[in-house]
Design a protein around this motif. Sequence first.
Motif, PDB file in Angstrom:
ATOM      1  N   LYS A   1      -2.002  -0.128   1.691  1.00  0.00           N
ATOM      2  CA  LYS A   1      -0.968  -1.161   1.710  1.00  0.00           C
ATOM      3  C   LYS A   1      -0.974  -1.976   0.415  1.00  0.00           C
ATOM      4  O   LYS A   1       0.087  -2.371  -0.089  1.00  0.00           O
ATOM      5  CB  LYS A   1      -1.148  -2.076   2.931  1.00  0.00           C
ATOM      6  CG  LYS A   1      -0.762  -1.395   4.240  1.00  0.00           C
ATOM      7  CD  LYS A   1      -0.657  -2.363   5.403  1.00  0.00           C
ATOM      8  CE  LYS A   1      -0.094  -1.664   6.638  1.00  0.00           C
ATOM      9  NZ  LYS A   1       0.093  -2.561   7.788  1.00  0.00           N
TER      10      LYS A   1
ATOM     11  N   ASN B   1      -6.701   1.663   5.265  1.00  0.00           N
ATOM     12  CA  ASN B   1      -5.309   1.223   5.439  1.00  0.00           C
ATOM     13  C   ASN B   1      -4.980   0.045   4.523  1.00  0.00           C
ATOM     14  O   ASN B   1      -3.874  -0.040   3.970  1.00  0.00           O
ATOM     15  CB  ASN B   1      -5.056   0.825   6.896  1.00  0.00           C
ATOM     16  CG  ASN B   1      -5.120   2.007   7.846  1.00  0.00           C
ATOM     17  OD1 ASN B   1      -4.955   3.150   7.424  1.00  0.00           O
ATOM     18  ND2 ASN B   1      -5.366   1.744   9.116  1.00  0.00           N
TER      19      ASN B   1
ATOM     20  N   GLN C   1       9.043   1.281   2.234  1.00  0.00           N
ATOM     21  CA  GLN C   1       9.055   0.570   3.515  1.00  0.00           C
ATOM     22  C   GLN C   1       8.714   1.502   4.671  1.00  0.00           C
ATOM     23  O   GLN C   1       8.006   1.113   5.610  1.00  0.00           O
ATOM     24  CB  GLN C   1      10.430  -0.066   3.734  1.00  0.00           C
ATOM     25  CG  GLN C   1      10.705  -1.247   2.800  1.00  0.00           C
ATOM     26  CD  GLN C   1      12.095  -1.828   3.003  1.00  0.00           C
ATOM     27  OE1 GLN C   1      13.036  -1.109   3.298  1.00  0.00           O
ATOM     28  NE2 GLN C   1      12.210  -3.138   2.841  1.00  0.00           N
TER      29      GLN C   1
ATOM     30  N   TRP D   1       0.953  -8.608   4.141  1.00  0.00           N
ATOM     31  CA  TRP D   1       2.323  -8.463   4.638  1.00  0.00           C
ATOM     32  C   TRP D   1       3.288  -9.410   3.914  1.00  0.00           C
ATOM     33  O   TRP D   1       4.393  -9.033   3.547  1.00  0.00           O
ATOM     34  CB  TRP D   1       2.362  -8.692   6.141  1.00  0.00           C
ATOM     35  CG  TRP D   1       3.750  -8.916   6.693  1.00  0.00           C
ATOM     36  CD1 TRP D   1       4.239 -10.026   7.282  1.00  0.00           C
ATOM     37  CD2 TRP D   1       4.827  -7.974   6.674  1.00  0.00           C
ATOM     38  NE1 TRP D   1       5.549  -9.859   7.631  1.00  0.00           N
ATOM     39  CE2 TRP D   1       5.939  -8.598   7.275  1.00  0.00           C
ATOM     40  CE3 TRP D   1       4.965  -6.668   6.204  1.00  0.00           C
ATOM     41  CZ2 TRP D   1       7.169  -7.970   7.413  1.00  0.00           C
ATOM     42  CZ3 TRP D   1       6.195  -6.033   6.343  1.00  0.00           C
ATOM     43  CH2 TRP D   1       7.283  -6.681   6.936  1.00  0.00           C
TER      44      TRP D   1
ATOM     45  N   LEU E   1       0.964  -0.057  -2.051  1.00  0.00           N
ATOM     46  CA  LEU E   1       2.404  -0.192  -1.840  1.00  0.00           C
ATOM     47  C   LEU E   1       2.912  -1.559  -2.299  1.00  0.00           C
ATOM     48  O   LEU E   1       4.028  -1.678  -2.817  1.00  0.00           O
ATOM     49  CB  LEU E   1       2.743   0.023  -0.361  1.00  0.00           C
ATOM     50  CG  LEU E   1       2.534   1.438   0.195  1.00  0.00           C
ATOM     51  CD1 LEU E   1       2.919   1.503   1.663  1.00  0.00           C
ATOM     52  CD2 LEU E   1       3.363   2.449  -0.605  1.00  0.00           C
TER      53      LEU E   1
ATOM     54  N   GLU F   1       6.850   4.224   4.441  1.00  0.00           N
ATOM     55  CA  GLU F   1       5.415   4.527   4.330  1.00  0.00           C
ATOM     56  C   GLU F   1       4.587   3.382   4.901  1.00  0.00           C
ATOM     57  O   GLU F   1       3.556   3.607   5.548  1.00  0.00           O
ATOM     58  CB  GLU F   1       5.048   4.769   2.858  1.00  0.00           C
ATOM     59  CG  GLU F   1       5.598   6.077   2.297  1.00  0.00           C
ATOM     60  CD  GLU F   1       5.249   6.254   0.825  1.00  0.00           C
ATOM     61  OE1 GLU F   1       4.485   5.419   0.301  1.00  0.00           O
ATOM     62  OE2 GLU F   1       5.742   7.207   0.201  1.00  0.00           O
ATOM     63  N   TRP F   2       5.055   2.165   4.662  1.00  0.00           N
ATOM     64  CA  TRP F   2       4.336   0.984   5.170  1.00  0.00           C
ATOM     65  C   TRP F   2       4.250   1.044   6.705  1.00  0.00           C
ATOM     66  O   TRP F   2       3.209   0.741   7.286  1.00  0.00           O
ATOM     67  CB  TRP F   2       5.069  -0.284   4.731  1.00  0.00           C
ATOM     68  CG  TRP F   2       4.401  -1.558   5.163  1.00  0.00           C
ATOM     69  CD1 TRP F   2       4.500  -2.162   6.378  1.00  0.00           C
ATOM     70  CD2 TRP F   2       3.509  -2.368   4.395  1.00  0.00           C
ATOM     71  NE1 TRP F   2       3.748  -3.303   6.420  1.00  0.00           N
ATOM     72  CE2 TRP F   2       3.123  -3.460   5.206  1.00  0.00           C
ATOM     73  CE3 TRP F   2       3.023  -2.291   3.089  1.00  0.00           C
ATOM     74  CZ2 TRP F   2       2.274  -4.458   4.756  1.00  0.00           C
ATOM     75  CZ3 TRP F   2       2.169  -3.288   2.644  1.00  0.00           C
ATOM     76  CH2 TRP F   2       1.798  -4.359   3.464  1.00  0.00           C
ATOM     77  N   LYS F   3       5.357   1.440   7.334  1.00  0.00           N
ATOM     78  CA  LYS F   3       5.388   1.495   8.797  1.00  0.00           C
ATOM     79  C   LYS F   3       4.423   2.537   9.348  1.00  0.00           C
ATOM     80  O   LYS F   3       3.929   2.403  10.474  1.00  0.00           O
ATOM     81  CB  LYS F   3       6.809   1.823   9.272  1.00  0.00           C
ATOM     82  CG  LYS F   3       7.833   0.737   8.986  1.00  0.00           C
ATOM     83  CD  LYS F   3       9.221   1.193   9.428  1.00  0.00           C
ATOM     84  CE  LYS F   3      10.283   0.172   9.064  1.00  0.00           C
ATOM     85  NZ  LYS F   3      11.648   0.644   9.459  1.00  0.00           N
TER      86      LYS F   3
ATOM     87  N   PHE G   1       4.054  -8.070   0.423  1.00  0.00           N
ATOM     88  CA  PHE G   1       4.947  -6.914   0.477  1.00  0.00           C
ATOM     89  C   PHE G   1       6.374  -7.342   0.853  1.00  0.00           C
ATOM     90  O   PHE G   1       7.359  -6.917   0.241  1.00  0.00           O
ATOM     91  CB  PHE G   1       4.409  -5.903   1.499  1.00  0.00           C
ATOM     92  CG  PHE G   1       5.232  -4.661   1.622  1.00  0.00           C
ATOM     93  CD1 PHE G   1       5.263  -3.718   0.601  1.00  0.00           C
ATOM     94  CD2 PHE G   1       6.001  -4.429   2.760  1.00  0.00           C
ATOM     95  CE1 PHE G   1       6.026  -2.567   0.711  1.00  0.00           C
ATOM     96  CE2 PHE G   1       6.768  -3.282   2.875  1.00  0.00           C
ATOM     97  CZ  PHE G   1       6.776  -2.348   1.853  1.00  0.00           C
TER      98      PHE G   1
END
Length: 651
Positions: free
Chosen positions: A414, A410, A441, A459, A417, A443-445, A462
């Motif tokens: 991230k 994960n 955004q 975080w 991204l 995809e991040w969730k 991003f």
Amino acid sequence: MLEEQHDNLQDADGNLITDSNESTSAASAEEQKAEEQQSTVVNENQKALNAIEESNAEESEDETLKERHEIPMLDYDTLSMEALVEELQKLVATDKVMSIKDHIDEIKKAFLAKYNHFIEEKKEEYHAENPDTTEDFQYHLPLKSTFDHFYTEYKNKKNAHFKSLESNLKSNLENRLAIVEELKELINPQENIKDTLKHFNELRERWKTAGPIPKDKYNHVWNNYHFHVENFYDYLHLDREARDLDFKHNLEQKQKIIERVAELVNEEDINKAFRELQDLHRIWKEDIGPVSRDIRDQIWNQFSDYTKQIHDKREVLFEKQRENEVKNLENKKAIIAEIENLGTIKVNSHSQWLVQIEKVEALRTAFFNAGKVPLDVNEETWAAFKTAVRNFNALKNSFYKEIKKDQNDNLAKKNALVAKAKELQESTDFAATTPIMKKIQEEWKQIGHVPRKYSDKVWKEFKAACNHYFDRLKEVRNEENSEEIEAFDKKKAYLDTIREFQLVGDHKTDLDAIKAHIETWKNFGKVPFQRRHIEGKFNKILDALFDKLSLSKKEGDLLRFSNRIDSLSENNDTRKIENEKIFIIRKIDEVQNEIFQLENNIQFFANTKNAKKENSIVLEVRKNIAIHKENLDIWKEKLAQLRNLNQKVDE
């Protein structure tokens, strides 16, 4: 005060008759049994009366307590923390501080129980993920701060309420005691009877408005007052006719109360019946005077008997509630046992653990929804529940300690991204880039947790890249809206001009001037969406000007409508325009139906024998038809304007 006198009695032979144990033992067994039964009835009745008096004494001290029955007591244990905070906020917003006390206490207990459980779980997760850490666990839940804010507001209100209440109770008590002392002095044969009665009635009025007193003094003071009121009636040589009339009136009032209490015995809502019974006792005690001594005990006993019947039904209701609490306890014990069992089952995959976690979450919800348990085992039951959940979490966390691969995957996703967001943050092709940024955004969730030590850092990177891009987008859009902002500024300045505008008195000149103002206003152009309130201010000024003109109803309505529709059209508010159209079509149908009905009524009258003579009813109906037709013309004209507007939009 009358003193008791004990005279020695003798029998026919002159022997002294004494009050001895022998005479007591000679009483019949039947008489003793009857006395015991009567004593039992009196004691049972007194329990019911005491329950009423205790409630009334408490509510008499603080009248806001009477309103607490109007607020339904929810099962707060079944609500989520968010819902509990919402309920707390709503209750604190009222001014009935003491009437919400029980509700606030239940909300606090339920919220803190859930909050502490939530924090314990977070703490266990933290130590499971960081077994070697030396840092203290810290977790901030914004919802807890919100809860604390509203609870503090409640406490401040309650303290202020008590301070205000306490300052009045003492002086009210002294005032009532002084009234009692004045009642004692009324029995004075030397005074004129009319003056005495006048003074007596004044004291009763003062008593009614004397205000609340401390609840621990309530019954004593009220009983003392009633003793002297009855004493006044019984021992003062009143005018017999006036006294008997008062006795008769008081008896009628008390008999009405007894009749109502007899009806309440059959009321299905026991709590409602008990609350009304409280009020009836308060009226009996506080508002109605005494009755004749020879029936005083009789009607009081009737009132007491009915009171006991309602009290007994209430006790049965409480017993059922206690039985339900015992059932809830058994249910919660079964839930705890299921959680304990799940805490012993080892599974070896993430998907299987998700199933186990879902089961425990469902059981936790069922536990909170199961309702109250007996108070004496509440803490014990809660402790057993927490232990069962804690053991399950310990088993779960031991599994997740061994798997970090998913979290590392994960983290890689991230980071990818973040790199893509940084690459696009300076893009000027907003039409193409904005959908991509929104997709990033989303995809991040969808990506799960990452190792905690990297969570904040990734975080922040991003978030910074996304905010940078969307801030630039906002600036560009603001520049595009500069014309709308300029239009707003012009309209804002123009409002001051039109506020100073005065009619000259010539109808055509004034109407042309108002229309010119409307045209000028339209020419300024469209304003930003969030500032459309300025249109309402302008329309309000126009309405005032139209009211001053001697316009016909139709002309005035159509001018106002035309201006409002132009405003909606200018702001491209198609939804409101369509709603307006639907509303007008419905109004046209309603008015046409009204006209049809009225015309049918006219035909009915025309077919009667007196058709040639139109009476006042027929004339009134014809007049009503004419009014409806005038209104129908106005509605149709409005609909025509809307349809013309739609045609212009289509062109």
